[in-house]
Design a protein around this motif. Sequence first.
Motif, PDB file in Angstrom:
ATOM      1  N   THR A   1     -34.070  10.338 -16.149  1.00 36.31           N
ATOM      2  CA  THR A   1     -33.986   9.303 -17.180  1.00 36.31           C
ATOM      3  C   THR A   1     -35.383   8.859 -17.597  1.00 36.31           C
ATOM      4  O   THR A   1     -35.681   8.735 -18.799  1.00 36.31           O
ATOM      5  N   LEU A   2     -36.263   8.654 -16.642  1.00 39.04           N
ATOM      6  CA  LEU A   2     -37.625   8.215 -16.934  1.00 39.04           C
ATOM      7  C   LEU A   2     -38.394   9.299 -17.702  1.00 39.04           C
ATOM      8  O   LEU A   2     -39.052   9.006 -18.709  1.00 39.04           O
ATOM      9  N   SER A   3     -38.302  10.544 -17.251  1.00 45.30           N
ATOM     10  CA  SER A   3     -39.050  11.602 -17.942  1.00 45.30           C
ATOM     11  C   SER A   3     -38.494  11.836 -19.350  1.00 45.30           C
ATOM     12  O   SER A   3     -39.250  12.119 -20.275  1.00 45.30           O
ATOM     13  N   TYR A   4     -37.187  11.703 -19.509  1.00 54.97           N
ATOM     14  CA  TYR A   4     -36.598  11.843 -20.845  1.00 54.97           C
ATOM     15  C   TYR A   4     -37.128  10.741 -21.765  1.00 54.97           C
ATOM     16  O   TYR A   4     -37.554  11.009 -22.894  1.00 54.97           O
ATOM     17  N   ALA A   5     -37.139   9.492 -21.271  1.00 50.10           N
ATOM     18  CA  ALA A   5     -37.601   8.365 -22.087  1.00 50.10           C
ATOM     19  C   ALA A   5     -39.084   8.509 -22.444  1.00 50.10           C
ATOM     20  O   ALA A   5     -39.470   8.317 -23.603  1.00 50.10           O
ATOM     21  N   VAL A   6     -39.913   8.872 -21.486  1.00 50.75           N
ATOM     22  CA  VAL A   6     -41.342   9.053 -21.763  1.00 50.75           C
ATOM     23  C   VAL A   6     -41.533  10.228 -22.726  1.00 50.75           C
ATOM     24  O   VAL A   6     -42.398  10.185 -23.605  1.00 50.75           O
TER      25      VAL A   6
ATOM     26  N   VAL B   1     -43.302  15.323 -17.454  1.00 52.43           N
ATOM     27  CA  VAL B   1     -43.596  15.100 -18.864  1.00 52.43           C
ATOM     28  C   VAL B   1     -45.017  15.581 -19.132  1.00 52.43           C
ATOM     29  O   VAL B   1     -45.897  15.409 -18.293  1.00 52.43           O
ATOM     30  N   ARG B   2     -45.214  16.192 -20.298  1.00 59.71           N
ATOM     31  CA  ARG B   2     -46.568  16.572 -20.733  1.00 59.71           C
ATOM     32  C   ARG B   2     -47.005  15.587 -21.797  1.00 59.71           C
ATOM     33  O   ARG B   2     -46.240  15.248 -22.704  1.00 59.71           O
ATOM     34  N   GLY B   3     -48.246  15.125 -21.661  1.00 61.92           N
ATOM     35  CA  GLY B   3     -48.826  14.218 -22.640  1.00 61.92           C
ATOM     36  C   GLY B   3     -50.218  14.681 -23.013  1.00 61.92           C
ATOM     37  O   GLY B   3     -50.679  15.729 -22.543  1.00 61.92           O
TER      38      GLY B   3
ATOM     39  N   LEU C   1     -39.864  11.027 -25.187  1.00 64.60           N
ATOM     40  CA  LEU C   1     -39.581  10.633 -26.576  1.00 64.60           C
ATOM     41  C   LEU C   1     -40.780  10.005 -27.258  1.00 64.60           C
ATOM     42  O   LEU C   1     -40.824   9.917 -28.488  1.00 64.60           O
ATOM     43  N   ALA C   2     -41.769   9.551 -26.485  1.00 67.23           N
ATOM     44  CA  ALA C   2     -42.954   8.907 -27.055  1.00 67.23           C
ATOM     45  C   ALA C   2     -43.781   9.934 -27.826  1.00 67.23           C
ATOM     46  O   ALA C   2     -43.850  11.105 -27.439  1.00 67.23           O
ATOM     47  N   PRO C   3     -44.404   9.512 -28.920  1.00 70.60           N
ATOM     48  CA  PRO C   3     -45.237  10.446 -29.691  1.00 70.60           C
ATOM     49  C   PRO C   3     -46.300  11.117 -28.805  1.00 70.60           C
ATOM     50  O   PRO C   3     -46.930  10.469 -27.973  1.00 70.60           O
ATOM     51  N   GLY C   4     -46.452  12.428 -28.977  1.00 71.50           N
ATOM     52  CA  GLY C   4     -47.452  13.168 -28.217  1.00 71.50           C
ATOM     53  C   GLY C   4     -47.017  13.559 -26.818  1.00 71.50           C
ATOM     54  O   GLY C   4     -47.806  14.105 -26.047  1.00 71.50           O
ATOM     55  N   HIS C   5     -45.764  13.278 -26.458  1.00 74.90           N
ATOM     56  CA  HIS C   5     -45.248  13.597 -25.125  1.00 74.90           C
ATOM     57  C   HIS C   5     -44.001  14.470 -25.245  1.00 74.90           C
ATOM     58  O   HIS C   5     -43.278  14.395 -26.235  1.00 74.90           O
TER      59      HIS C   5
END
Length: 141
Positions: free
Chosen positions: A119-124, A100-102, A126-130
């Motif tokens: 699953t974890l990288s997909y969920a993270v 994930v890029r943030g 979805l967070a704004p800025g990621h």
Amino acid sequence: MLTLALDLEGTSPDPPEGRPVNVWRDNSGEVFAQAFKHGSAGRIEWRGLGVFSFVADSRVVSVRPESGVSPELVADMFARVVQPVILQALGWQVLHASAVRGPSGAIAFCGVGHSGKSTLSYAVGLAPGHSQIADDSVVLD
């Protein structure tokens, strides 16, 4: 990273088989792919897909698909599975991971298969800025 050149007519000669360097087996122990090296040339024979050929000083990988295999399937498998294997053979580091890029950079989630990396990288992601930037393979230079 690499460019795939489809040989749909089967006109390009395969490099010499060379010495075996890797074998991949399915869950029942059947061989589905083998890798060979001959000097700076490499070759991966992937059952049900085709023969991939590459050389160390080129970013072009040629593939002769097996009869009846669609170019779309070959391109998809190359992008997701075969390309990371070839990049590792060419000296890059490849991790079995998702990433994930943030705002502060990238995070890679490494682990054994089916442990939840995707699953974890997909969920993270979805967070704004990621955003999710890799799934199953992370290539490092």
